[in-house]
Design a protein around this motif. Structure first.
Motif, PDB file in Angstrom:
ATOM      1  N   UNK A   1       0.837  -1.270   0.205  1.00  0.00           N
ATOM      2  CA  UNK A   1      -0.077   0.022  -0.225  1.00  0.00           C
ATOM      3  C   UNK A   1       0.904   1.115   0.001  1.00  0.00           C
ATOM      4  N   UNK A   2       1.360   1.793  -1.200  1.00  0.00           N
ATOM      5  CA  UNK A   2       2.030   2.771  -1.441  1.00  0.00           C
ATOM      6  C   UNK A   2       3.549   2.442  -0.707  1.00  0.00           C
ATOM      7  N   UNK A   3       3.964   1.335  -0.909  1.00  0.00           N
ATOM      8  CA  UNK A   3       5.337   1.013  -0.428  1.00  0.00           C
ATOM      9  C   UNK A   3       5.477   0.498   1.168  1.00  0.00           C
ATOM     10  N   UNK A   4       4.118   0.570   1.905  1.00  0.00           N
ATOM     11  CA  UNK A   4       4.050  -0.105   3.157  1.00  0.00           C
ATOM     12  C   UNK A   4       2.936  -1.146   3.439  1.00  0.00           C
ATOM     13  N   UNK A   5       3.211  -1.672   4.478  1.00  0.00           N
ATOM     14  CA  UNK A   5       2.239  -2.954   4.695  1.00  0.00           C
ATOM     15  C   UNK A   5       1.078  -2.444   5.204  1.00  0.00           C
ATOM     16  N   UNK A   6      -0.057  -3.050   4.780  1.00  0.00           N
ATOM     17  CA  UNK A   6      -1.336  -2.486   5.367  1.00  0.00           C
ATOM     18  C   UNK A   6      -1.479  -2.686   6.901  1.00  0.00           C
ATOM     19  N   UNK A   7      -2.166  -1.565   7.630  1.00  0.00           N
ATOM     20  CA  UNK A   7      -2.021  -1.689   9.274  1.00  0.00           C
ATOM     21  C   UNK A   7      -2.827  -2.996   9.652  1.00  0.00           C
ATOM     22  N   UNK A   8      -3.724  -3.090   8.856  1.00  0.00           N
ATOM     23  CA  UNK A   8      -4.556  -4.436   9.402  1.00  0.00           C
ATOM     24  C   UNK A   8      -3.767  -5.849   9.475  1.00  0.00           C
ATOM     25  N   UNK A   9      -2.937  -5.771   8.426  1.00  0.00           N
ATOM     26  CA  UNK A   9      -1.881  -6.939   7.966  1.00  0.00           C
ATOM     27  C   UNK A   9      -0.941  -7.025   9.149  1.00  0.00           C
ATOM     28  N   UNK A  10      -0.361  -5.704   9.525  1.00  0.00           N
ATOM     29  CA  UNK A  10       0.671  -5.558  10.554  1.00  0.00           C
ATOM     30  C   UNK A  10       0.024  -6.114  11.670  1.00  0.00           C
ATOM     31  N   UNK A  11      -1.075  -5.874  12.038  1.00  0.00           N
ATOM     32  CA  UNK A  11      -1.833  -6.469  13.354  1.00  0.00           C
ATOM     33  C   UNK A  11      -1.776  -7.940  13.141  1.00  0.00           C
ATOM     34  N   UNK A  12      -2.320  -8.352  12.081  1.00  0.00           N
ATOM     35  CA  UNK A  12      -2.191 -10.158  12.165  1.00  0.00           C
ATOM     36  C   UNK A  12      -1.283 -10.716  12.223  1.00  0.00           C
TER      37      UNK A  12
END
Length: 85
Positions: A60-71
């Motif tokens: 997502x624009x070079x970053x991991x999506x926040x909900x996926x980081x939580x997972x």
């Protein structure tokens, strides 16, 4: 494990900046933790034999999506992985 990945693991476990984790850093961390990657389109799927959950990452624009980081955080804590980094 390098200092960079120890800091990244701490940042993920702390949970204060889920929206600021670089996709490439998250991907490399999972590979270092023994996950195998399979890419299908924009989805990067990670599996590890001793872990029931599948991890799916999308850029997502070079970053991991926040909900996926939580997972990812949930899986790391549940299976107590990352201590050997």
């Amino acid at each position: 494990m390098t200092v960079k990945y120890k800091k990244l693991l701490f940042q993920i476990l702390r949970g204060a900046s889920d929206a600021n984790i670089l996709f490439s850093d998250m991907r490399n961390l999972l590979l270092r933790l023994g996950f195998q990657e399979r890419i299908r389109g924009s989805h990067h799927n990670f599996r590890r034999e001793d872990i029931e959950e599948k991890i799916n990452l999308q850029r997502d624009n070079g970053k991991a999506k926040p909900y996926q980081v939580r997972q990812v955080r949930t899986v790391i804590l549940k299976y107590k992985i990352g201590g050997d980094i």
